[in-house]
Write a protein that holds these residues in place. Structure first.
Motif, PDB file in Angstrom:
ATOM      1  N   HIS A 132      -7.228 -15.485  -9.205  1.00  0.00           N
ATOM      2  CA  HIS A 132      -6.036 -16.273  -8.868  1.00  0.00           C
ATOM      3  C   HIS A 132      -5.477 -15.751  -7.553  1.00  0.00           C
ATOM      4  O   HIS A 132      -5.301 -14.544  -7.384  1.00  0.00           O
ATOM      5  N   VAL A 133      -5.200 -16.646  -6.616  1.00  0.00           N
ATOM      6  CA  VAL A 133      -4.682 -16.267  -5.301  1.00  0.00           C
ATOM      7  C   VAL A 133      -3.258 -16.786  -5.157  1.00  0.00           C
ATOM      8  O   VAL A 133      -2.971 -17.935  -5.498  1.00  0.00           O
ATOM      9  N   THR A 134      -2.372 -15.932  -4.647  1.00  0.00           N
ATOM     10  CA  THR A 134      -0.969 -16.301  -4.454  1.00  0.00           C
ATOM     11  C   THR A 134      -0.468 -15.741  -3.125  1.00  0.00           C
ATOM     12  O   THR A 134      -1.170 -14.999  -2.453  1.00  0.00           O
ATOM     13  N   ASN A 135       0.748 -16.098  -2.781  1.00  0.00           N
ATOM     14  CA  ASN A 135       1.470 -15.502  -1.654  1.00  0.00           C
ATOM     15  C   ASN A 135       0.679 -15.544  -0.355  1.00  0.00           C
ATOM     16  O   ASN A 135       0.556 -14.547   0.357  1.00  0.00           O
ATOM     17  N   ILE A 136       0.159 -16.697  -0.017  1.00  0.00           N
ATOM     18  CA  ILE A 136      -0.665 -16.869   1.182  1.00  0.00           C
ATOM     19  C   ILE A 136       0.230 -16.972   2.409  1.00  0.00           C
ATOM     20  O   ILE A 136       1.123 -17.808   2.458  1.00  0.00           O
ATOM     21  N   VAL A 137      -0.033 -16.082   3.384  1.00  0.00           N
ATOM     22  CA  VAL A 137       0.724 -16.080   4.632  1.00  0.00           C
ATOM     23  C   VAL A 137      -0.274 -16.207   5.782  1.00  0.00           C
ATOM     24  O   VAL A 137      -1.185 -15.395   5.917  1.00  0.00           O
ATOM     25  N   VAL A 138      -0.107 -17.236   6.594  1.00  0.00           N
ATOM     26  CA  VAL A 138      -0.982 -17.507   7.738  1.00  0.00           C
ATOM     27  C   VAL A 138      -0.250 -17.092   9.002  1.00  0.00           C
ATOM     28  O   VAL A 138       0.902 -17.473   9.213  1.00  0.00           O
ATOM     29  N   ASP A 139      -0.931 -16.313   9.854  1.00  0.00           N
ATOM     30  CA  ASP A 139      -0.308 -15.812  11.076  1.00  0.00           C
ATOM     31  C   ASP A 139      -1.278 -15.976  12.240  1.00  0.00           C
ATOM     32  O   ASP A 139      -2.431 -15.553  12.154  1.00  0.00           O
ATOM     33  N   GLU A 140      -0.786 -16.580  13.310  1.00  0.00           N
ATOM     34  CA  GLU A 140      -1.590 -16.716  14.518  1.00  0.00           C
ATOM     35  C   GLU A 140      -1.127 -15.687  15.534  1.00  0.00           C
ATOM     36  O   GLU A 140       0.052 -15.642  15.897  1.00  0.00           O
ATOM     37  N   ALA A 141      -2.056 -14.853  15.988  1.00  0.00           N
ATOM     38  CA  ALA A 141      -1.746 -13.837  16.995  1.00  0.00           C
ATOM     39  C   ALA A 141      -1.637 -14.495  18.368  1.00  0.00           C
ATOM     40  O   ALA A 141      -2.152 -15.595  18.586  1.00  0.00           O
ATOM     41  N   PRO A 142      -0.974 -13.832  19.311  1.00  0.00           N
ATOM     42  CA  PRO A 142      -0.840 -14.401  20.664  1.00  0.00           C
ATOM     43  C   PRO A 142      -2.178 -14.745  21.320  1.00  0.00           C
ATOM     44  O   PRO A 142      -2.252 -15.665  22.117  1.00  0.00           O
ATOM     45  N   ASP A 143      -3.249 -14.022  20.954  1.00  0.00           N
ATOM     46  CA  ASP A 143      -4.560 -14.316  21.546  1.00  0.00           C
ATOM     47  C   ASP A 143      -5.276 -15.470  20.849  1.00  0.00           C
ATOM     48  O   ASP A 143      -6.401 -15.804  21.187  1.00  0.00           O
ATOM     49  N   GLY A 144      -4.616 -16.076  19.841  1.00  0.00           N
ATOM     50  CA  GLY A 144      -5.186 -17.229  19.158  1.00  0.00           C
ATOM     51  C   GLY A 144      -5.950 -16.909  17.885  1.00  0.00           C
ATOM     52  O   GLY A 144      -6.349 -17.815  17.162  1.00  0.00           O
ATOM     53  N   THR A 145      -6.195 -15.622  17.620  1.00  0.00           N
ATOM     54  CA  THR A 145      -6.873 -15.294  16.365  1.00  0.00           C
ATOM     55  C   THR A 145      -5.940 -15.573  15.196  1.00  0.00           C
ATOM     56  O   THR A 145      -4.718 -15.454  15.314  1.00  0.00           O
ATOM     57  N   VAL A 146      -6.526 -15.962  14.087  1.00  0.00           N
ATOM     58  CA  VAL A 146      -5.744 -16.329  12.913  1.00  0.00           C
ATOM     59  C   VAL A 146      -6.056 -15.348  11.791  1.00  0.00           C
ATOM     60  O   VAL A 146      -7.227 -15.123  11.448  1.00  0.00           O
ATOM     61  N   HIS A 147      -4.995 -14.770  11.255  1.00  0.00           N
ATOM     62  CA  HIS A 147      -5.099 -13.813  10.150  1.00  0.00           C
ATOM     63  C   HIS A 147      -4.344 -14.373   8.957  1.00  0.00           C
ATOM     64  O   HIS A 147      -3.309 -15.019   9.117  1.00  0.00           O
ATOM     65  N   VAL A 148      -4.885 -14.098   7.780  1.00  0.00           N
ATOM     66  CA  VAL A 148      -4.261 -14.562   6.548  1.00  0.00           C
ATOM     67  C   VAL A 148      -4.196 -13.378   5.595  1.00  0.00           C
ATOM     68  O   VAL A 148      -5.167 -12.643   5.435  1.00  0.00           O
ATOM     69  N   VAL A 149      -3.041 -13.186   4.988  1.00  0.00           N
ATOM     70  CA  VAL A 149      -2.899 -12.177   3.955  1.00  0.00           C
ATOM     71  C   VAL A 149      -2.475 -12.901   2.687  1.00  0.00           C
ATOM     72  O   VAL A 149      -1.684 -13.853   2.728  1.00  0.00           O
ATOM     73  N   SER A 150      -3.050 -12.490   1.553  1.00  0.00           N
ATOM     74  CA  SER A 150      -2.715 -13.111   0.278  1.00  0.00           C
ATOM     75  C   SER A 150      -2.875 -12.085  -0.828  1.00  0.00           C
ATOM     76  O   SER A 150      -3.445 -11.014  -0.620  1.00  0.00           O
ATOM     77  N   LYS A 151      -2.349 -12.422  -1.976  1.00  0.00           N
ATOM     78  CA  LYS A 151      -2.449 -11.561  -3.149  1.00  0.00           C
ATOM     79  C   LYS A 151      -3.465 -12.172  -4.096  1.00  0.00           C
ATOM     80  O   LYS A 151      -3.563 -13.399  -4.214  1.00  0.00           O
TER      81      LYS A 151
END
Length: 132
Positions: A71-90
């Protein structure tokens, strides 16, 4: 700049993992991960897996030790200034015997032909509560 549609597609991508893993849909992994995905489960004792075939082999080797439900929850999508995309989730994993565990997924995602794909995932178990 990520559009609302990109954010929704990335969130759906992260949510897809549990469905594919729980039904053992290894043929569907290409819709989730890049072919050369780096899947780091070192903190769980599994090392660093490189590529879809390594992920599949590791899951099959775990056999009955695999969770019966992810089960995945608390998804946070973040785009860095250089355009890379990071996602953190539980993540919560439920085992066949009723025990469960909690992890944090740290993902890097990229737009590819056919949609977004996870290129790197680090799985970090949560075993200790917050201590002031």
């Amino acid at each position: 700049m990520l559009t609302p549609e990109d954010r929704l597609a990335i969130t759906d991508l992260i949510n897809l993992h549990g469905h594919l893993a729980d039904r053992g849909d290894f043929d569907g992994l290409h819709t989730l991960f890049a072919e050369g995905v780096i899947y780091d489960v070192s903190a769980l004792g599994g090392g660093v897996l490189v590529g879809l075939s390594a992920y599949r082999e590791a899951a099959l080797a775990l056999g009955e030790a695999n969770p019966v439900a992810h089960h995945v929850t608390n998804i946070v999508v973040d785009e860095a200034p250089d355009g890379t995309v990071h996602v953190v989730s539980k993540g919560l994993g439920v085992m066949a015997g009723g025990s469960f565990g909690s992890v944090t997924y740290e993902d890097s995602v990229e737009r590819a032909v056919g949609g977004w794909r996870i290129t790197r995932r680090v799985v970090r178990p949560r075993r200790e509560p917050l201590r002031p």
